[in-house]
Design a protein around this motif. Structure first.
Motif, PDB file in Angstrom:
ATOM      1  N   ARG A  62      36.388  38.635  37.141  1.00 56.23           N
ATOM      2  CA  ARG A  62      35.147  39.254  36.678  1.00 56.23           C
ATOM      3  C   ARG A  62      34.026  39.138  37.711  1.00 56.23           C
ATOM      4  O   ARG A  62      33.270  40.094  37.923  1.00 56.23           O
ATOM      5  CB  ARG A  62      34.709  38.609  35.359  1.00 56.23           C
ATOM      6  N   LEU A  63      33.911  37.985  38.364  1.00 59.38           N
ATOM      7  CA  LEU A  63      32.857  37.815  39.350  1.00 59.38           C
ATOM      8  C   LEU A  63      33.001  38.824  40.481  1.00 59.38           C
ATOM      9  O   LEU A  63      32.014  39.427  40.922  1.00 59.38           O
ATOM     10  CB  LEU A  63      32.890  36.387  39.910  1.00 59.38           C
ATOM     11  N   LEU A  64      34.243  39.035  40.945  1.00 57.22           N
ATOM     12  CA  LEU A  64      34.485  40.000  42.014  1.00 57.22           C
ATOM     13  C   LEU A  64      34.136  41.408  41.558  1.00 57.22           C
ATOM     14  O   LEU A  64      33.551  42.197  42.317  1.00 57.22           O
ATOM     15  CB  LEU A  64      35.955  39.926  42.437  1.00 57.22           C
ATOM     16  N   ASP A  65      34.475  41.720  40.322  1.00 59.59           N
ATOM     17  CA  ASP A  65      34.160  43.041  39.772  1.00 59.59           C
ATOM     18  C   ASP A  65      32.654  43.262  39.716  1.00 59.59           C
ATOM     19  O   ASP A  65      32.136  44.307  40.136  1.00 59.59           O
ATOM     20  CB  ASP A  65      34.778  43.150  38.372  1.00 59.59           C
ATOM     21  N   VAL A  66      31.935  42.265  39.219  1.00 65.38           N
ATOM     22  CA  VAL A  66      30.481  42.391  39.075  1.00 65.38           C
ATOM     23  C   VAL A  66      29.809  42.519  40.435  1.00 65.38           C
ATOM     24  O   VAL A  66      28.920  43.353  40.640  1.00 65.38           O
ATOM     25  CB  VAL A  66      29.914  41.179  38.301  1.00 65.38           C
ATOM     26  N   VAL A  67      30.233  41.687  41.396  1.00 65.46           N
ATOM     27  CA  VAL A  67      29.613  41.705  42.724  1.00 65.46           C
ATOM     28  C   VAL A  67      29.845  43.042  43.419  1.00 65.46           C
ATOM     29  O   VAL A  67      28.914  43.660  43.955  1.00 65.46           O
ATOM     30  CB  VAL A  67      30.157  40.550  43.592  1.00 65.46           C
ATOM     31  N   THR A  68      31.091  43.533  43.426  1.00 64.49           N
ATOM     32  CA  THR A  68      31.410  44.769  44.141  1.00 64.49           C
ATOM     33  C   THR A  68      30.820  46.011  43.472  1.00 64.49           C
ATOM     34  O   THR A  68      30.674  47.047  44.120  1.00 64.49           O
ATOM     35  CB  THR A  68      32.928  44.947  44.286  1.00 64.49           C
ATOM     36  N   SER A  70      27.794  45.963  42.083  1.00 64.70           N
ATOM     37  CA  SER A  70      26.335  45.838  42.071  1.00 64.70           C
ATOM     38  C   SER A  70      25.689  46.717  43.124  1.00 64.70           C
ATOM     39  O   SER A  70      26.243  46.940  44.200  1.00 64.70           O
ATOM     40  CB  SER A  70      25.938  44.381  42.316  1.00 64.70           C
ATOM     41  N   ALA A  72      23.238  45.954  45.009  1.00 64.42           N
ATOM     42  CA  ALA A  72      22.944  45.140  46.186  1.00 64.42           C
ATOM     43  C   ALA A  72      24.132  45.102  47.141  1.00 64.42           C
ATOM     44  O   ALA A  72      23.951  45.150  48.368  1.00 64.42           O
ATOM     45  CB  ALA A  72      22.572  43.716  45.759  1.00 64.42           C
ATOM     46  N   PHE A  73      25.341  45.011  46.591  1.00 63.19           N
ATOM     47  CA  PHE A  73      26.540  44.983  47.419  1.00 63.19           C
ATOM     48  C   PHE A  73      26.711  46.309  48.147  1.00 63.19           C
ATOM     49  O   PHE A  73      27.010  46.341  49.347  1.00 63.19           O
ATOM     50  CB  PHE A  73      27.769  44.692  46.547  1.00 63.19           C
ATOM     51  N   ARG A  74      26.501  47.404  47.439  1.00 66.47           N
ATOM     52  CA  ARG A  74      26.635  48.726  48.060  1.00 66.47           C
ATOM     53  C   ARG A  74      25.586  48.918  49.160  1.00 66.47           C
ATOM     54  O   ARG A  74      25.878  49.471  50.220  1.00 66.47           O
ATOM     55  CB  ARG A  74      26.525  49.816  46.994  1.00 66.47           C
TER      56      ARG A  74
END
Length: 444
Positions: A62-68, A70, A72-74
């Motif tokens: 889930r953390l990887l899903d949320v970060v990628t 977001s 901010a990540f893009r």
């Protein structure tokens, strides 16, 4: 490929003399592996497992899903892409017209080869970092328009053909032009590319990049072999075969895979003793011979696959003319296999040299990145038998994965009575690609 380092043509290390077995035995084993794989598939794989996209995969952490997912990540990826692009522009404009200029390594090694390796691991990298997308989005924001919406709709019949043309233009610059390592020529090519992409994005919107940007199309096709996908907005882990089956049968797809596969085969052929003797004894220039041969290799690669696909039977209502596009996704693993086999040492050794030279882009003795002291290890130079084995394995694995993908698609397209014998024309073509590809690879 023209060496960007000025010191070593790294992908030429490891020829047939370095194979732990004879080349003929290696080719025979590779062909046998492909035939045995087909036989096993015919017996054990009776229903399509991936075709149709009915394979959701496992949810990623889930953390990887949320970060990628977001914003901010893009944005961070866009910034990284623009920083690298601006640095490349700086080296192209102010750097020396010499092979020690890191601009050549950035274009020929990091961009052309490294992008593909990154896409195979992480997914559609170029779509995420593309500076032309970023510039187009910035222009749209300043003008108050939507970057997804252009002045007109992108014609569906045009498909991937502009990308195929752009890819051919790049491999022509690299393999068949007179000045592949002159700063002005490479700089002009990149300027034309950026200009064409920005005009296309303004006219057609972001849809243009999905179909016409040669690097985005190439990266996105190879990305289908990564284990990552977004399904209904959620990041999932799933079989690359499931991702591969989602490649759309877009017009021009055969052109793209024909250029990619054919140009890599020509790159091997151009280094063979046969070709060297041919142009040395010819009454016409090497430039003309290279241009003709490059076109022939690309056309023949696409034509052979199209013929093999069109000769397979099809269910009622499906035109044979559409069959090559339906099966073309299966060539992508073969392309990646040959890229690994042909360019692995180039990427490692010349890519390291490029990183070292990037610390001193103007040749003034700087060390702005702290990498100026880096030196390639040339490990494969001392272990050529390992490299030769990796080459064979990359080609064989690529063809076996291609056979699986083609078989899975065939089960959806072939009439029930022809689901075994109907695949034989395509199998013959793949066997020819396997044998011919290995002979060319080790003839360099």
């Amino acid at each position: 490929m023209t060496p960007a380092s000025g010191t070593v043509e790294a992908h030429g290390i490891g020829g047939q003399a370095d194979l732990p077995i004879s080349l003929e035995l290696a080719v025979s084993g590779a062909v046998a592996a492909l035939v045995v794989s087909f036989t096993v598939l015919a017996v054990a794989w009776r229903r399509p497992r991936y075709d149709g996209g009915a394979f959701p995969g496992r949810p990623a952490p889930r953390l990887l899903d949320v970060v990628t997912a977001s914003p901010a990540f893009r944005i961070a990826l866009r910034v990284i892409g623009m920083v690298i692009a601006l640095f490349a522009v700086f080296t192209a404009v102010f750097g020396q017209d010499s092979l020690t200029n890191p601009f050549f390594g950035i274009v020929y090694v990091w961009w052309w080869v490294g992008l593909i390796f990154a896409s195979a691991v992480f997914g559609p990298v170029w779509r995420a970092i593309s500076p032309v997308r970023t510039i187009n989005a910035g222009i749209a924001r300043l003008s108050g328009s939507d970057p997804d919406e252009g002045l007109v709709d992108y014609p569906s019949w045009l498909g991937y053909w502009p990308a195929a043309l752009g890819l051919f233009a790049f491999v022509w610059l690299e393999l068949a032009s007179r000045t592949p390592t002159e700063l002005g020529s490479v700089r002009l090519w990149c300027a034309i590319y950026v200009g064409a992409m920005l005009i296309g994005g303004a006219v057609f919107g972001n849809r243009f990049y999905e179909s016409a940007d040669p690097f985005e199309v190439y990266s996105s096709l190879i990305a289908k072999l990564s284990p990552w996908a977004r399904v209904d907005g959620r990041l999932v882990l799933r079989s690359p075969l499931a991702n591969l089956a989602t490649i759309p049968s877009t017009p021009g797809l055969i052109g793209v895979v024909g250029v990619l596969f054919g140009s890599t085969a020509f790159d091997s052929f151009a280094e063979s003793s046969f070709w060297v003797k041919t142009y040395q004894n010819a009454s016409v220039s090497k430039f003309l011979l290279d241009n003709v041969a490059l076109v022939v290799f690309c056309v023949v690669a696409g034509l052979l696959f199209s013929i093999g696909s069109a000769l397979t039977p099809s269910r009622e209502g499906l035109s044979r003319r559409d069959l090559p596009r339906r099966y073309a996704h299966s060539i992508v693993p073969i392309i990646l296999g040959y890229i690994v086999a042909h360019y692995l040492t180039l990427f490692i050794d010349v890519g390291t040299q490029t990183l070292a030279r990037a610390s001193d882009p103007l040749g003034k003795g700087w060390d702005i990145l702290g990498t100026a002291a880096l030196e390639p290890s040339y490990w494969f130079s001392y272990h050529p038998e390992v490299l030769a084995t990796i080459k064979v394995l990359a080609v064989v694995v690529g063809h076996v994965v291609a056979a699986v993908a083609a078989h899975d698609r065939a089960l959806s397209l072939l009439p029930p009575r022809d689901q075994i014998t109907g695949q034989l024309p395509l199998l013959v073509v793949m066997v020819g690609f396997t044998a011919g590809g290995l002979f060319l690879l080790f003839s360099a």
